[in-house]
Design a protein around this motif. Structure first.
Motif, short mmCIF file in Angstrom:
data_model
loop_
_atom_site.label_atom_id
_atom_site.label_comp_id
_atom_site.label_asym_id
_atom_site.label_seq_id
_atom_site.Cartn_x
_atom_site.Cartn_y
_atom_site.Cartn_z
N ALA A 35 0.82 -1.21 0.00
CA ALA A 35 0.00 0.00 0.00
C ALA A 35 0.86 1.26 0.00
O ALA A 35 0.52 2.25 -0.67
CB ALA A 35 -0.94 -0.02 1.21
N VAL A 36 1.97 1.25 0.73
CA VAL A 36 2.84 2.44 0.78
C VAL A 36 3.49 2.68 -0.57
O VAL A 36 3.61 3.84 -1.01
CB VAL A 36 3.91 2.28 1.88
N LEU A 93 -4.28 7.50 1.39
CA LEU A 93 -4.11 8.07 0.05
C LEU A 93 -5.13 9.17 -0.24
O LEU A 93 -4.74 10.30 -0.57
CB LEU A 93 -4.17 6.97 -1.01
N ALA A 147 -0.12 8.93 -5.21
CA ALA A 147 -0.56 10.15 -4.51
C ALA A 147 -0.16 11.44 -5.24
O ALA A 147 -0.99 12.33 -5.41
CB ALA A 147 -0.04 10.16 -3.08
N ILE A 168 -9.00 2.60 -0.14
CA ILE A 168 -9.22 3.85 -0.88
C ILE A 168 -10.69 4.22 -0.84
O ILE A 168 -11.05 5.39 -0.66
CB ILE A 168 -8.73 3.71 -2.33
N THR A 216 -3.50 1.19 5.54
CA THR A 216 -2.48 2.09 5.00
C THR A 216 -3.01 2.86 3.79
O THR A 216 -2.79 4.07 3.67
CB THR A 216 -1.22 1.31 4.62
N ALA A 217 -3.71 2.17 2.89
CA ALA A 217 -4.21 2.80 1.67
C ALA A 217 -5.24 3.88 1.97
O ALA A 217 -5.45 4.79 1.16
CB ALA A 217 -4.83 1.74 0.75
N CYS A 259 -6.06 -2.69 -0.68
CA CYS A 259 -5.85 -1.34 -1.21
C CYS A 259 -7.15 -0.76 -1.76
O CYS A 259 -7.47 0.42 -1.54
CB CYS A 259 -4.77 -1.35 -2.30
N ILE A 261 0.92 4.34 -2.61
CA ILE A 261 0.77 5.75 -2.23
C ILE A 261 1.91 6.58 -2.81
O ILE A 261 1.70 7.68 -3.34
CB ILE A 261 0.72 5.88 -0.70
N THR A 262 3.14 6.05 -2.74
CA THR A 262 4.31 6.76 -3.26
C THR A 262 4.15 7.07 -4.75
O THR A 262 4.49 8.16 -5.21
CB THR A 262 5.58 5.93 -3.04
N ILE A 310 5.40 9.86 4.24
CA ILE A 310 5.43 8.67 3.38
C ILE A 310 6.66 7.82 3.71
O ILE A 310 6.58 6.59 3.79
CB ILE A 310 5.40 9.08 1.90
N SER A 319 -4.09 13.26 -0.61
CA SER A 319 -4.15 13.85 -1.95
C SER A 319 -5.43 14.64 -2.22
O SER A 319 -5.42 15.58 -3.02
CB SER A 319 -4.01 12.74 -3.02
#
Length: 503
Positions: free
Chosen positions: A124-125, A317, A132, A267, A313-314, A263, A128-129, A360, A321
């Motif tokens: 998930a990270v 996002l 996002a 979201i 984690t997701a 994920c 996001i990286t 992040i 953003s």
């Protein structure tokens, strides 16, 4: 390439000695919160948010997010060792984790759970990286109408896509909107719903409401249940860890599928709990040993833990953003950002690059730190459940009171916190979800402001919300999300009718 450079700058921020210290403190506090039934990620972040007021925003958000990661890890400990889900998303982990512990495989089950959680969060990270900045760059095109459309989509998603009854979700959201409207009208400066009560001039403080709704409400419910902790002991040694890690690559498809499910559910406002159940159900259906699920299958632990951590984690996002939280904990973190004077959304990536990329980077480091902490300290965390709940509950109540008082140094806030605690208790007893209420408290005034600005610009015409392709698309997505259950039922009936006629 620019994102990679920014990420390296973020690691330089996250690797500062003070930030590393608060990272480990946050992980330990989070695991304790996850271990204790009656608390949770959102509750822990809300209760401990006042501790971060003296920190810089970057250090504060690193600590709070690590509390969240720790809570995600900690929920698996009680699920596997005691058959007590420390978190709602850990319920599915009990199905096979506890039977494994009864068979003397507690070490294998815990190692699989922690490693799967780390894998889900890492997936998930990375998402996001990569995603996002693109989402944030796209969102820079948004005006008041587009911003309202995004809020509308978030509210409709909670109503239409949630597993909760739509009426109860809508009712909880309406309560949140009413609470968000108290105080000064941001557009006209007039007082609303204060009833002459002076402390209400600035409205209900978000933090007071959240501490009461989550912290006090959960404790009242837990005290009513008369919770008693019973369970066994567990040890994880290097041999067990290495043996389990050697076995885990065989379940790579289960992990990958669970990452994608998590994920997606993170979201959207569905959250970690539905993600864990959905992932477990699909794993059971697909597995060759599906009939043995519930009796101690390791992939019955891998699937829900991977999905829950990916979803948790997701959920950050859309918060970073777009300024729209994807979970209750993300909503609490959103409130924290507003308290520190930071406006989540696309401009955050432009104006506060160090903050965003530091956060992040801390997601990578925090989850790695969490994995190391839980693998080495399981017996210590499990021993917390030996402490009588009659001792733990008053300590939590005192923490809540200190947190509420520290916001404005006012005893009125403590009274309001208790009032919100009773409201949270009643809502939970009646099975009303708190997540939509929190979302409405956080975003209600912002959605109202965007709505009124849009109408002012269009001289009162609602057509502004369908005036271009971007805002029209978002509004239509919101309407589809709102009526998704009706659309899905209609499609199922139509499909069944066609198949019957064909037969």
């Amino acid at each position: 390439m620019e994102e990679l450079v920014n990420l390296f700058h973020g690691f330089a921020v996250a690797l500062q000695p003070f930030n590393i210290a608060v990272m480990f403190i946050g992980i330990v506090l989070g695991v304790i919160i996850g271990v204790l039934p009656g608390l949770g990620g959102a509750n822990g972040v809300a209760i401990l948010l006042p501790l971060t007021f003296s920190m810089s925003p970057t250090s504060a958000i690193i600590m709070l997010s690590c509390i969240y990661w720790g809570a995600l890890f900690g929920g698996a400990i009680t699920s596997i060792l005691f058959n007590i889900p420390g978190e709602p998303w850990s319920v599915a982990t009990t199905f096979d984790g506890y039977p494994m512990a009864q068979q003397g495989k507690a070490g294998e089950a815990l190692t699989a759970a922690f490693t799967s959680s780390f894998v889900g969060a890492l997936f998930a990270v990375i998402m996001i990286t990569l995603v996002a900045p693109l989402v944030a760059g796209f969102a820079l095109r948004f005006g008041p109408a587009e911003k309202f459309a995004v809020y509308f989509l978030a509210f409709c998603s909670f109503i239409g896509l949630s597993k909760e009854p739509p009426f109860k979700t809508l009712a909880a959201m309406m309560i949140g909107f009413a609470l968000a409207a108290v105080g000064l009208d941001s557009m006209t400066g007039q007082l609303r719903l204060t009833f002459g009560f002076t402390p209400m001039l600035n409205g209900f403080d978000f933090l007071i409401a959240v501490i009461g709704l989550f912290g006090i409400g959960e404790i009242l419910l837990t005290m009513e249940d008369g919770l008693a902790f019973r369970g066994g002991k567990a040890k994880i040694n290097l041999r067990v860890v290495l043996h389990t890690w050697k076995e885990l690559p065989r379940y790579w498809m289960t992990s990958l599928r669970s990452c994608v499910i998590g994920c997606w559910m993170g979201i959207t406002p569905a959250g970690a709990t539905p993600a864990s159940f959905m992932s477990y159900g699909i794993a059971k259906r697909v597995s060759k040993r599906g009939s043995n699920f519930g009796k101690g299958e390791i992939d019955g632990v891998i699937a829900p833990e991977t999905a829950a951590h990916a979803a948790g984690t997701a959920a950050l996002l859309p918060m970073l953003s777009l300024g729209v939280p994807g979970s209750p904990t993300a909503a609490v973190l959103l409130g924290g950002l507003l308290i520190w004077g930071l406006q989540p959304g696309p401009m955050l990536f432009v104006e506060q690059k160090e903050f965003v990329w530091g956060l992040i980077a801390s997601m990578y480091l925090g989850n790695l730190a969490g994995l190391l902490v839980v693998l080495t300290c399981v017996p210590l965390f499990a021993a917390i459940l030996r402490v009588p709940f009659s001792i733990i509950a008053p300590l939590i109540l005192v923490l809540c009171a200190i947190g509420a008082y520290s916001v404005h140094n006012s005893t009125v806030d403590v009274m309001l916190m208790l009032m919100f605690g009773v409201i949270g208790y009643v809502l939970k007893k009646c099975d009303y979800p708190l997540a939509p209420l929190v979302l409405a408290i956080v975003l209600g005034d912002k959605a109202e402001e965007a709505f009124r600005q849009s109408l002012l610009g269009s001289q009162g015409s609602l057509g502004v919300f369908f005036s271009n392709g971007l805002v029209s698309s978002i509004m239509i997505l919101g309407l589809i999300a709102l009526f998704w259950s009706v659309i899905n039922d209609g499609w199922s009936k139509l499909r069944t009718g066609v198949l019957n006629r064909a037969a």
